[in-house]
Write a protein that holds these residues in place. Structure first.
Motif, short mmCIF file in Angstrom:
data_model
loop_
_atom_site.label_atom_id
_atom_site.label_comp_id
_atom_site.label_asym_id
_atom_site.label_seq_id
_atom_site.Cartn_x
_atom_site.Cartn_y
_atom_site.Cartn_z
N UNK A 180 -44.67 41.91 -24.75
CA UNK A 180 -44.35 41.78 -26.18
C UNK A 180 -42.97 42.35 -26.50
N UNK A 181 -42.67 43.51 -25.96
CA UNK A 181 -41.36 44.13 -26.19
C UNK A 181 -40.24 43.24 -25.63
N UNK A 182 -40.48 42.67 -24.44
CA UNK A 182 -39.47 41.79 -23.83
C UNK A 182 -39.27 40.53 -24.67
N UNK A 183 -40.37 39.96 -25.16
CA UNK A 183 -40.27 38.75 -25.98
C UNK A 183 -39.50 39.02 -27.27
N UNK A 184 -39.77 40.18 -27.89
CA UNK A 184 -39.05 40.53 -29.12
C UNK A 184 -37.57 40.75 -28.84
N UNK A 234 -34.91 38.14 -30.50
CA UNK A 234 -33.96 38.55 -31.54
C UNK A 234 -32.58 37.92 -31.35
N UNK A 235 -32.31 37.47 -30.14
CA UNK A 235 -31.03 36.83 -29.84
C UNK A 235 -30.98 35.40 -30.38
N UNK A 236 -32.12 34.72 -30.31
CA UNK A 236 -32.13 33.29 -30.61
C UNK A 236 -32.92 32.92 -31.86
N UNK A 237 -33.87 33.75 -32.28
CA UNK A 237 -34.80 33.37 -33.34
C UNK A 237 -34.58 34.23 -34.58
N UNK A 238 -34.60 33.63 -35.77
CA UNK A 238 -34.50 34.43 -37.01
C UNK A 238 -35.63 35.45 -37.09
N UNK A 239 -35.33 36.63 -37.60
CA UNK A 239 -36.31 37.71 -37.67
C UNK A 239 -37.54 37.29 -38.45
#
Length: 235
Positions: free
Chosen positions: A199-203, A207-212
């Motif tokens: 989960x931490x890795x996905x977040x 955060x680089x590619x997806x709007x918060x």
């Protein structure tokens, strides 16, 4: 936590989370006051909107004169995770009326959801309306009152970060996560640690590619899917 599902046990088990609500609620009140909102407007926003992260975003967008539709859409995206949480808890309240279920879903928060999921480990996978409603009402009233207090204190506090109030919510979530992990008797602890890391890795990557605004929902869905696959394949 105990196996009791009454009002008294709900009060006892919810009180530790109150400090987190107070910290972030006061922080919101201070931020809202700094943005030019009156204490009563901040009070009404907490009373009606009742969404911590959504309210912070709303204040920021109001300060930048964003269109109303953009504010409404952003609020919906941020709070859309509550749909998933409500669906997760709904099977445990099938014996209650639709009105009671709607009431519980309306006042559900991340913290009360985490408490409910943790409670299931002590009650043979059962929940009750009195317990859940008490948890929600304590959370709701604490948030509304603390944000109003923050709005009043906003005249004297320039920056909530100086008092560490911005970290209150994060600290509370960390505590709830730890309690959930050590209390879940049916889930392998190693699997839980693996999923937290994923989960931490996905977040971090997301955060680089997806709007918060979309990130939380997407990571939740993807993380759940990955968790199911890993559990059935290796555990």
């Amino acid at each position: 936590m105990s196996e009791e599902l009454d009002v008294r046990s709900a009060v006892k088990e919810t009180l530790p989370t109150v400090f987190g609500y107070i910290g972030i609620g006061v922080a919101f009140g201070v931020v809202g006051r700094a943005a030019g909102l009156s204490p009563w407007l901040i009070f009404l926003m907490s009373l009606i909107v009742y969404g911590g992260s959504a309210q912070f975003i709303t204040v920021g967008m109001l300060a930048s004169h964003s269109p109303i539709l953009s504010i409404v859409f952003s609020t919906f995206l941020v709070n859309s995770r509550m749909i998933l949480m409500s669906m997760t808890l709904a099977p445990y309240f099938t014996e209650y009326s639709l009105g009671k279920n709607l009431w519980l879903g309306t006042l559900l928060t991340d913290e009360s959801f985490a408490l409910a999921m943790n409670k299931l480990n002590f009650t043979d996978r059962r929940l009750s309306f009195p317990w859940m409603n008490t948890t929600n009402m304590i959370s709701y009233s604490t948030w509304v009152l603390s944000s109003f207090l923050g709005a009043i204190l906003g005249n004297f506090i320039g920056s909530p970060e100086k008092l560490g109030l911005d970290f209150a919510l994060m600290a509370m979530f960390i505590g709830l996560l730890i309690l959930q992990m050590i209390s879940d008797r049916k889930m392998n602890l190693n699997l839980q640690f693996i999923l937290v890391g994923i989960t931490l890795a996905l977040i971090y990557v997301g955060m680089i590619f997806i709007p918060v605004n979309l990130l939380i929902v997407l990571v939740t869905l993807l993380g759940c899917g990955i968790g199911v696959v890993i559990k059935h394949a290796f555990f």
